[in-house]
Each structure stands twice: as C-alpha cells, then as structure tokens.
Write a protein that holds these residues in place. Structure first.
Motif, PDB file in Angstrom:
ATOM      1  N   GLU A 132       0.732  -1.270  -0.080  1.00 20.00           N
ATOM      2  CA  GLU A 132      -0.080   0.041  -0.062  1.00 20.00           C
ATOM      3  C   GLU A 132       0.824   1.316   0.207  1.00 20.00           C
ATOM      4  O   GLU A 132       0.490   2.164  -0.520  1.00 20.00           O
ATOM      5  CB  GLU A 132      -0.913  -0.142   1.107  1.00 20.00           C
ATOM      6  N   ARG A 133       1.873   1.217   0.792  1.00 18.35           N
ATOM      7  CA  ARG A 133       2.754   2.482   0.925  1.00 18.35           C
ATOM      8  C   ARG A 133       3.491   2.704  -0.639  1.00 18.35           C
ATOM      9  O   ARG A 133       3.369   3.761  -0.981  1.00 18.35           O
ATOM     10  CB  ARG A 133       4.114   2.017   1.844  1.00 18.35           C
ATOM     11  N   ARG A 136       0.915   4.252  -2.938  1.00 19.10           N
ATOM     12  CA  ARG A 136       0.754   5.636  -2.624  1.00 19.10           C
ATOM     13  C   ARG A 136       1.779   6.441  -3.192  1.00 19.10           C
ATOM     14  O   ARG A 136       1.793   7.545  -3.920  1.00 19.10           O
ATOM     15  CB  ARG A 136       0.788   6.042  -1.169  1.00 19.10           C
ATOM     16  N   ASP A 139       1.558   6.602  -6.841  1.00 17.91           N
ATOM     17  CA  ASP A 139       0.626   7.453  -7.225  1.00 17.91           C
ATOM     18  C   ASP A 139       1.051   8.978  -7.290  1.00 17.91           C
ATOM     19  O   ASP A 139       0.906   9.777  -8.050  1.00 17.91           O
ATOM     20  CB  ASP A 139      -0.548   7.369  -6.509  1.00 17.91           C
ATOM     21  N   ASP A 140       1.677   9.289  -6.097  1.00 20.55           N
ATOM     22  CA  ASP A 140       2.200  10.911  -6.106  1.00 20.55           C
ATOM     23  C   ASP A 140       3.248  11.001  -7.179  1.00 20.55           C
ATOM     24  O   ASP A 140       3.084  12.170  -7.778  1.00 20.55           O
ATOM     25  CB  ASP A 140       2.848  10.987  -4.459  1.00 20.55           C
TER      26      ASP A 140
END
Length: 432
Positions: A132-133, A136, A139-140
């Motif tokens: 999950e990290r 993210r 995505d950023d």
C-alpha cells in the motif's frame, strides 16, 4: 556433451559481429597452448599482445564462459575462438587443469547455495502495508510527472534542443524516489531525442505516450486484466519469475533463436534474445542481466532451434518469456520469415494491444538490400515493399547476400530496422 557444436552454433553465441570476426582471427591452433576438453568443459591458454596470456574456459552445460582478459563482452573473442577450435575438432580430450576445475566447481557450489537460499513464493509475499505504501508513492510520483509533462507542452518545445540534460534527469530521479523505475528510464531516454532529425514530432509523441501511460495507471482499476498488467510493468512493477513459471501462459513449440543483442547501461549489461515459434509463428523475448564480473545467459544460441515450453509474463501483448522446460538439445535451424506487409500487419496488431511497445522482432524472408535516391539503406521484398535499415555498415550483409535474397531477423523501432542475423542457403547463419 556427446556431440561437438558446429561453427554456426559457436558464432551464434557472439554478442556482435565484431566479436565473431575477431574470434575467427584467433581460432588458430598456433595461438593456443594447453587446450583440452571433456564432456562438460573446454579450456585453453591464448597468447595475447605482448607478454599477456589469457586463460579461457567454457562450461558447456549452460553454457557459461570465463576468460582472464579485460573484455566486458560475454563471451569474449578468446572464448569464442577456443570454441571454434573445439568445433573444428582440434581440441583433444584431457584432464582439467586446476584453474578450470576450480572455476567450474565454484559455479556448481554457487548454484547449489542459491537454490538452498531461494525462498518460496509464499515466504516472499509482501506485507500488505508495504504494498500500500508503494502504491501511494507511485501515485504521487505519477501525479508530479503528469504536471511536468503538461508544463513541457505549455512552455513549448522550441528550447528543448538547448535544454541541459538535468531537465530530464531531475524528473527521472524523482520517479526513482517514487519507486516508478520503469518510467524513470523512459524519461531519462528523452534527453537524446532533440539531437536527432525530426526531433520535435518525436519528442511530442513520446510526451503523449508518457501521458497516456500516466492516465492509464491512474485508471488501472477500469482496465482489462492484461492491459492493467502491461501498464504496471511499464511503470516499474515486476512479476517474480517463480510466479511466471507456475502461473504464466505456457506455450510449447520449436523455437527458432533469431537474434541476440547486448546493451550496457551504467554497470548493468542486458541481453535480449529473440525467438520465433515454428508452429505458432509467435515471437518471444528472453532477457538476462549481468553485473560486472558475472556472465549473461548464453544457453540460447542464434541459428539454433529448441523444442521448449515458454512461460510468458502477463500483459495485453505477452512478449517477454522464460524458458520453463526444454525437450532435448538445440539443433541448427533457420526461421520461417514473412514478407514486409505481413510483418507490418503483425506489428500493427501488437501496437493496438500495447501502444508503448518500443521494439518488435522482425523476421523477413526473401529480402534484398537497396538504397533510395538519398543513399539511405532499405530491405525490399519480392512484392517491392520496403523497410528502412538502421545500420552504418551494410558490407557484411551485402557480402553474404551478393545482392540476392536472404532471410533476415532484427529489431524494429521507430528509427528503423536493426539487423541482427541473416540466413543464406549456402552460408548458413551469419551474425550481423
């Protein structure tokens, strides 16, 4: 090894035409001493320039190579020259010298230790929080890249040919920090485009393809499974090889090895080996990687054909594969090619499935060398259809064909066709 290879099989191992030519020059018994072979290896000492003596050895079971010369090519000209002597029958059987036996035993021990240390797929499964990290961070990073791409277009392309390398390198470094390494390599490669003819159109096209990839990743949950896997791969997510072997699409065929090319970036050398199924006509790409001091996979020899089952990595247009299982030894063979129009139809279908394809294998039959009015090189088939060539020196190919038709394999990219190998009814396989 119960049978010795022929010269075409040995030269099929050459990383490039220059290595094949150099190997032929030193494949003379008078330049070698203390040669020998057994069922698994061949070895010898070659007199180099000055007082240098190079020890070369080949492990025939993989194959793998070792040489004390400073060359970064795998195999080097000395290993190839030694194998040519062995193929000609001028290397006699004998006991292994200590240095060759030590190297081969070390290879066996390393392979055993690696197999013992290799964790199971379940043991390597990642913690969901770690996954999950990373999602993210990616995505950023892609959101930042999206803004960077819009800025480049908004500011115009007129100054791109004068822009410093850091314009693209800084953007690539941020993607590395965001764990989107696949995209980082593509962005860094943009720096070379402004120094090529017609660069504004191509640079804008590459920006558009990157934006398409960003938008596809942002909408990945809406994509079909195959396309979603392609997008994730292009961004930089990898699939463990064990998962490919156990769960990937399996295709058994008689696979013709049509070409091989080594490229070096930083300290990593990548070998691309292209195959084409005789029954299915399907292309496949087998990759191997080597850091300094290690050897690339040399088990797939250009100009041979192997009965094998390949496991393909997932994707909308599966191309990369692993050799999951072999059925018997490789034998000499030439691939069945297509006319130019057939190749273009095949390539168009592949691009429709994966618009980010940057290279595609071509195997063309009955093609001849030609030049246009401006002196640019082409290959032309019997129907008069042509493809531009990307090669500085056509003489090796011209000498092979004598102006007549040949079967030729290479890599197709937006810059043209890079020839890798050709087949002639009299001369057999020739590495270009």
């Amino acid at each position: 090894m119960s049978e010795r290879w022929d010269r075409d099989q040995v030269l099929g191992l050459a990383p490039d035409a220059a290595s094949a030519k150099a190997a032929g020059g030193i494949a003379e018994p008078g330049k070698w001493a203390r040669t020998g072979c057994d069922d698994e290896a061949v070895w010898g000492e070659c007199q180099g320039s000055g007082q240098s003596v190079y020890r070369a050895c080949a492990d025939l079971t993989e194959p793998a190579f070792r040489c004390s010369c400073p060359s970064r090519k795998f195999p080097c000209k000395h290993a190839l020259g030694l194998l040519l002597l062995w193929a000609d029958g001028t290397v006699e059987s004998g006991p292994r010298p200590g240095w060759a036996a030590e190297w081969i035993e070390e290879r066996r021990e390393r392979a055993d230790r690696s197999a013992q240390r290799r964790p199971s797929a379940a043991a390597r499964s990642r913690d969901p929080k770690t996954v999950e990290r990373r999602e993210r961070r990616v995505d950023d990073g892609l959101a930042e890249l999206d803004q960077w791409l819009r800025d480049q277009v908004a500011h115009g392309l007129a100054q791109a040919d004068k822009a410093p390398y850091r314009l693209w390198d800084d953007a690539a470094r941020r993607l590395v920090d965001a764990q989107a390494g696949g995209l980082a390599g593509q962005v860094r490669g943009l720096a070379a485009i402004p120094r090529t003819p017609g660069w504004p159109d191509r640079l804008l096209e590459e920006y558009a393809l990157l934006r398409l990839l960003v938008r596809a990743y942002q909408r990945r949950d809406e994509l079909p499974e195959g396309l979603r896997e392609t997008v994730r791969s292009r961004v930089g997510f990898t699939v463990p090889q064990e998962e490919v072997v156990t769960g990937g699409e399996r295709v058994r065929d008689r696979w013709c090895v049509t070409g091989s090319r080594d490229t070096a970036q930083d300290l990593l050398t990548t070998r691309r080996v292209w195959l084409r199924g005789r029954r299915t006509g399907r292309p496949a790409l087998v990759l191997s990687f080597a850091a300094p001091g290690t050897s690339l996979d040399a088990s797939l020899i250009v100009g041979t054909e192997v009965d094998a089952e390949l496991a393909f990595f997932p994707g909308a247009q599966p191309l990369r594969a692993l050799v999951a299982e072999r059925f018997g030894a490789a034998v000499p063979g030439s691939p069945a090619g297509t006319p130019v129009r057939g190749f273009l139809d095949e390539h168009a279908a592949a691009i429709a499935l994966d618009p980010w394809l940057d290279r595609w294998p071509a195997t063309l039959e009955n093609v001849r060398l030609a030049r246009d009015g401006g002196g640019d090189l082409y290959v032309v088939d019997a129907a008069g259809d042509a493809l531009p060539l990307r090669m500085a020196d056509p003489w090796r190919l011209l000498a092979l064909s004598g102006g007549g038709p040949v079967t030729m394999a290479g890599e197709w990219s937006p810059r043209g066709l890079l020839p890798l190998a050709a087949w002639h009814e009299d001369e057999g396989t020739v590495i270009l």
